[in-house]
Every structure is written in structure tokens, then in C-alpha cells.
Enzyme design. Structure first.
Site, PDB file in Angstrom:
ATOM      1  N   TYR A 254       0.813  -1.209   0.000  1.00  0.00           N
ATOM      2  CA  TYR A 254       0.000   0.000   0.000  1.00  0.00           C
ATOM      3  C   TYR A 254       0.854   1.270   0.000  1.00  0.00           C
ATOM      4  CZ  TYR A 254      -4.085  -2.854   1.169  1.00  0.00           C
ATOM      5  OH  TYR A 254      -5.092  -3.774   1.165  1.00  0.00           O
TER       6      TYR A 254
ATOM      7  N   LYS B 176       3.606 -14.051   6.073  1.00  0.00           N
ATOM      8  CA  LYS B 176       3.776 -15.105   5.074  1.00  0.00           C
ATOM      9  C   LYS B 176       5.291 -15.273   4.881  1.00  0.00           C
ATOM     10  CE  LYS B 176       1.888 -17.817   1.870  1.00  0.00           C
ATOM     11  NZ  LYS B 176       0.911 -18.883   2.112  1.00  0.00           N
TER      12      LYS B 176
END
Ligand code: NAD
Length: 363
Positions: A125, A192
Site C-alpha cells: 500500500y 507469510k
């Protein structure tokens, strides 16, 4: 002494919701000195086309605390989101979204009590993107290839994902501090790291370092896909989740869905010495001015603000009054009724009246 708080009514359903919230906050007996400031498309003509006048930022900086209604981002016209600009201008790096079940809310889950903390400045973002086919994208692809990287297809758009030690450390430290101040028991870092070793791997490494400096609080970590499954299977095993920006965005909506949706999801954005309390939902323009929208998420954001201001007793009483009104199910808006066209649904201001009644203030 009265708390000086910047009050930004916003637009769309914002002014009705913030007015209802102001009334119930005052009904707790806590004292406020509201500094009302306007932002958004409705006021930009008065400020040379600026939807976020400097005086609004100055007020928030001076007061350190704001209660904000949602603000519309008009589609097209090159209008930058006031909400995003505000977060950037004040470096509001931590978004907090508590997701708690209240009896009487229709939902598939009935015992959820989670807090999602989302890093708000980094990750995919950060706005570093290169459009497919542009000179910049081609140059970047050539550079990547020179470094030994390969792209499966060269006709790719590319987004860059920065996760820094500084950004990761401050969000995880914030999560531990928030957990401690709010009597929570455990922090779970979501990542992750098995796939993205230099970004999520860094995030996890930093999270573990911070956990070692905060051994009074339980800590664990989960890979984001597994986290999503576990949240719907065993939400009671989790407490405070601290996530990088993208996973935080998705996981917080998942959790909002588990507690009855947008109408019930409060929120806050924190920076250094600054806190802005606002609901997760937007300005729902189609309901503007109809005294119809659900004020619960805005009011629960107000409860968060009371806790932040250390008005602990007022926060507890307001939350109980809100919970009573929801459980009884009479004085709630259309979206909380069994069917959306239920004629017994009440308006936004009536919900405030019912809650004030519970607080012992006659309307
Ligand atoms: P939205 O949250 O306004 O609406 C989504 C759906 O939820 C709509 O059906 C709406 O009617 C319903 N809804 C939302 N809040 C409700 C409430 N309190 N009571 C009853 N129903 C409610 O999202 P959107 O339609 O994507 O966005 C509308 C505008 O709000 C856009 O301009 C967007 O940019 C802005 N927005 C602002 C903020 C903010 O100020 N922080 C956040 C999100 C969206």
C-alpha cells in the site's frame, strides 16, 4: 477537567452518527470541550479547493485526540481521499479494529473478542507501482534480470512491497503496548514469512525480537492463510493480531464479518501522541440525512476513545448501555432487525435516546 477533543462530523451519514455519539458520550458524565472541524468535499470551496484544511490538522495536532465521522471520496475529479491524506499527514501508522460479539447481533459466531492491529504506512500500500509497458516498468524488469531475477511474463505491472525494520518494530511494539494497556493476554504476529523471506521474514524476525523484550505477554505467530482458517474455526484461541498492511486490511474485514458486519465495527488510527477514533464503515451517502444509519460502530469508537482518555468507568458504562440496547433488540436500526423492512426499526437519534435512557439520562 473537560477533555478537549477535535470533532470531525464528516459527511454522508457522518454528521448524524457523530451527533448521536456526542450525546451518549456526554450522557456518561465525562466532560468534553469539542473543537468542531469540517473536512471533505462540502467545505473544499471555502478553502481554495482543499478538502483537508490546515486548521483541521492543526486542531488534531494540538488536541491529540479526535472523534471522526466518515468522509466521502468522490469518484473521479482527481480528489484524493481525505482519510488517506489525514493518515499520511499525521503519520497514523497503527490502525486498531476491535471485533467483539454482542448478544442480539445476528452473526454466525457468538463468542468473538479479537483486536486486529494493522500497520498503515508500508507494504504493497506504499503506492510504489509501475504500469505494464511503461519505460519505468521495462527499466525495472531489466534491472531485476541483471540481478539474476526472472519474470515469468515480461508484460507485467509491478508493485513494490517495502517492509522495514523500523516500521515493523514500531507496529509490533505498539501491539504489545496496546495489549498491556487494554488487559489483553496474547499477541499473534500474522505473516507469510515462508514465501517472502526478505519482507515478511524480516517482519517475523523483528516481531520475535520485540516479543523477547515483552515476556509478560504471550506471543505466537501464524501464516496468514492458516490464520484465516483458524479464525473461523477457533476464534477463541486468539486475542490481539498484529499484521502488516495488506493482511491487516483483509483480516480485519474477515473479523468484522464475524461480529455482524460494518455497522458493528469500531476503529481507531494512532500516531505518535495522536489518536483518531472512527468507525470502519464509510459515509453510506444513500442514507445521508435520513436518520436511518446504525450509530453503533461510531459509538463503540467513542467507547474506545473514553478508554484512551482513561475514562474507564464511563467507557464501561457506555459499553454496557450499548450492549443492553442491542440485546433487547427494540431500539435498534433496520440493519439489526431480523428483516431489513421491519417496521419496528428506529432511527439513529432514537438509538442514542435509548442508550442515554440506560445511562440514566432522560431525553
Ligand atoms: P460504506 O461503508 O459507506 O457502505 C457499504 C455498505 O454498508 C452500504 O450498503 C451502506 O449502506 C452500508 N452501511 C455502512 N455503514 C452503515 C451504517 N452505519 N448503518 C447502516 N448501513 C451502513 O462503503 P462504500 O459505499 O464503499 O463507501 C462510501 C463512501 O465512504 C466512499 O466515498 C468511501 O470512499 C468512503 N469511505 C470513507 C471511510 C472513512 O471515512 N474512514 C471509510 C470507508 C469508506
Amino acid at each position: 477537567m473537560a477533555h478537549r477533543v477535535t470533532l470531525i462530523p464528516g459527511d454522508g451519514i457522518g454528521p448524524e452518527l457523530t451527533e448521536a455519539t456526542r450525546r451518549v458520550l456526554e450522557a456518561t458524565g465525562a466532560e468534553f470541550d469539542w473543537d468542531v472541524q469540517h473536512a471533505g468535499a462540502d467545505v473544499m470551496d471555502e478553502h481554495g479547493g482543499n478538502p483537508l484544511p490546515e486548521q483541521v490538522l492543526a486542531s488534531i495536532r494540538a488536541n491529540g485526540v479526535a472523534l471522526k465521522g466518515p468522509i466521502t471520496t468522490p469518484v473521479g475529479g482527481g480528489f484524493r481521499s481525505v482519510n488517506v491524506t489525514l493518515r499520511k499527514a499525521l503519520d497514523l501508522y497503527a490502525q486498531v479494529r476491535p471485533c467483539k460479539s454482542y448478544a442480539g447481533v445476528r452473526s454466525r459466531f457468538d463468542d468473538v473478542d479479537l483486536v486486529v492491529i494493522r500497520e498503515n504506512t508500508e507494504d504493497l500500500y506504499a503506492g510504489i507501482e509501475y504500469e505494464e509497458g511503461t519505460g519505468a516498468a521495462e527499466e525495472l524488469i531489466e534491472w531485476i534480470e541483471r540481478q539474476g531475477g526472472t519474470l515469468r511474463h515480461r508484460d507485467a505491472g509491478i508493485s513494490v512491497k517495502p517492509l522495514s525494520i523500523t516500521g515493523s518494530r514500531r507496529i509490533v511494539e505498539f501491539a504489545f503496548e496496546y495489549a498491556r494497556r487494554n488487559g489483553r493476554r496474547k499477541v499473534t504476529a500474522v505473516h507469510k514469512a515462508n514465501i517472502m523471506k526478505f519482507t515478511d521474514g524480516l517482519y517475523l524476525r523483528v516481531a520475535r525480537e520485540v516479543a523477547e523484550e515483552n515476556t509478560d505477554m504471550e506471543f505466537d505467530d501464524r501464516i496468514v492463510d492458516n490464520m484465516s482458517m483458524q479464525l473461523v474455526q477457533r476464534p477463541e484461541e486468539y486475542d490481539v493480531l498484529v499484521c502488516p498492511n495488506l493482511y491487516g486490511d483483509i483480516v480485519s474485514d474477515l473479523c468484522a464479518g464475524m461480529i455482524g458486519g460494518l455497522g458493528m465495527a469500531p476503529g481507531a488510527n494512532f500516531g505518535e501522541g495522536i489518536a483518531i477514533f472512527e468507525p470502519t464503515h464509510g459515509s453510506a451517502p444513500k442514507y445521508a440525512g435520513q436518520n436511518k444509519a446504525n450509530p453503533m460502530a461510531q459509538m463503540l469508537s467513542g467507547v474506545m476513545m473514553l478508554r484512551y482518555l482513561e475514562e474507564t468507568d464511563a467507557a464501561m458504562r457506555l459499553e454496557e448501555a450499548i450492549a443492553d440496547v442491542i440485546r433487547e433488540g427494540a431500539s435498534v436500526t433496520y440493519d439489526m432487525k431480523p428483516s431489513r423492512d421491519d417496521p419496528t426499526a428506529v432511527g439513529t437519534s432514537d438509538v442514542a435516546g435509548a442508550i442515554m435512557d440506560k445511562l440514566g439520562v432522560r431525553v
